[in-house]
Design a protein around this motif. Structure first.
Motif, short mmCIF file in Angstrom:
data_model
loop_
_atom_site.label_atom_id
_atom_site.label_comp_id
_atom_site.label_asym_id
_atom_site.label_seq_id
_atom_site.Cartn_x
_atom_site.Cartn_y
_atom_site.Cartn_z
N UNK A 104 0.81 -1.22 0.00
CA UNK A 104 0.00 0.00 0.00
C UNK A 104 0.84 1.27 0.00
N UNK A 105 2.16 1.13 -0.11
CA UNK A 105 3.06 2.26 0.07
C UNK A 105 3.36 3.09 -1.16
N UNK A 106 2.80 2.75 -2.29
CA UNK A 106 3.10 3.50 -3.50
C UNK A 106 4.23 2.88 -4.28
N UNK A 107 4.39 3.32 -5.50
CA UNK A 107 5.33 2.69 -6.41
C UNK A 107 6.78 2.79 -5.92
N UNK A 108 7.16 3.90 -5.31
CA UNK A 108 8.53 4.05 -4.82
C UNK A 108 8.91 2.95 -3.84
N UNK A 109 8.06 2.72 -2.84
CA UNK A 109 8.33 1.67 -1.84
C UNK A 109 8.28 0.28 -2.47
N UNK A 110 7.36 0.09 -3.38
CA UNK A 110 7.21 -1.22 -4.02
C UNK A 110 8.44 -1.54 -4.87
N UNK A 127 14.33 2.46 -14.36
CA UNK A 127 13.30 2.83 -15.34
C UNK A 127 11.93 3.01 -14.67
N UNK A 128 11.61 2.17 -13.71
CA UNK A 128 10.34 2.31 -13.00
C UNK A 128 10.31 3.60 -12.19
N UNK A 129 11.44 3.98 -11.63
CA UNK A 129 11.50 5.25 -10.91
C UNK A 129 11.38 6.43 -11.87
N UNK A 130 11.87 6.29 -13.09
CA UNK A 130 11.66 7.33 -14.11
C UNK A 130 10.17 7.50 -14.38
N UNK A 131 9.46 6.39 -14.50
CA UNK A 131 8.01 6.44 -14.72
C UNK A 131 7.32 7.09 -13.52
N UNK A 132 7.76 6.75 -12.34
CA UNK A 132 7.18 7.32 -11.12
C UNK A 132 7.36 8.83 -11.09
N UNK A 133 8.56 9.30 -11.38
CA UNK A 133 8.81 10.75 -11.39
C UNK A 133 8.04 11.45 -12.51
N UNK A 134 7.90 10.77 -13.63
CA UNK A 134 7.12 11.30 -14.75
C UNK A 134 5.68 11.53 -14.31
N UNK A 135 5.10 10.52 -13.68
CA UNK A 135 3.71 10.62 -13.22
C UNK A 135 3.56 11.68 -12.13
#
Length: 191
Positions: A104-110, A127-135
């Motif tokens: 439940x912690x959001x994409x960063x924690x996951x 790459x997933x963190x790039x998507x997270x920052x983009x969003x």
């Protein structure tokens, strides 16, 4: 003094013919673009087919992401790509009560937990963190040149408006492709 915003009148709905003309015009204005974007979807993900995803909403977000992109809804594509990744990755943490805060912690924690446990590679985590920052840049307000802010993103990318949105959507799709390629290798198996 508090004002009540009760609306007593609604707008008159136009006839079906007028609505059909409006939607035909909207859908027809970028037909070549929609065809080009559909081809890009096919190159990345192949033809539509029956698929099994982990995550409660993942299949729905996959469908939504693809259709948003085809119809040129670039910001929606970024949001749906983020939701797809978060839904899919969090699914593995949902069934252990000790991992509930991660799920439940959001994409960063996951992403952090997935990397620490060896579920994803370091390259994919980046790459997933790039998507997270983009969003985040689209979804949250950050003042000034905060690394998560929209203004910083515009300056770093050198693009603004639809050019930035189109670029971000295309990159979000490539990130989802990389995610599926690494975490679900059977996804790209030829049927």
């Amino acid at each position: 003094m508090i004002f009540s915003m009760k609306r007593k009148k609604y707008f008159k709905v136009p006839s079906n013919i007028v609505i059909e003309q409006m939607t035909n015009s909207s859908l027809g204005h970028d037909r070549r673009g929609a065809i080009a974007r559909t081809k890009q979807i096919y190159r990345l993900f192949g033809p539509p087919r029956g698929m099994m995803f982990s995550g409660v909403m993942t299949a729905d977000t996959y469908y939504e992401m693809i259709n948003a992109y085809i119809f040129g809804l670039y910001i929606s594509t970024v949001f749906a790509a983020h939701a797809l990744i978060e839904s899919s990755l969090s699914f593995g943490f949902m069934f252990n009560s000790k991992d509930e805060a991660i799920a439940e912690g959001g994409l960063g924690k996951i992403v952090t937990a997935s990397l620490e446990r060896g579920h994803i590679s370091n390259e994919l985590a980046k790459r997933l963190n790039e998507l997270r920052l983009m969003r985040i840049a689209y979804f949250h307000s950050h003042v000034g040149l905060n690394k998560k802010g929209a203004m910083k993103r515009v300056l770093d990318k050198g693009k603004y408006g639809v050019k930035l949105h189109r670029s971000d959507a295309s990159d979000a799709l490539r990130i989802v492709h990389e995610f599926l390629n690494e975490t679900s290798p059977g996804f790209f198996h030829n049927e």
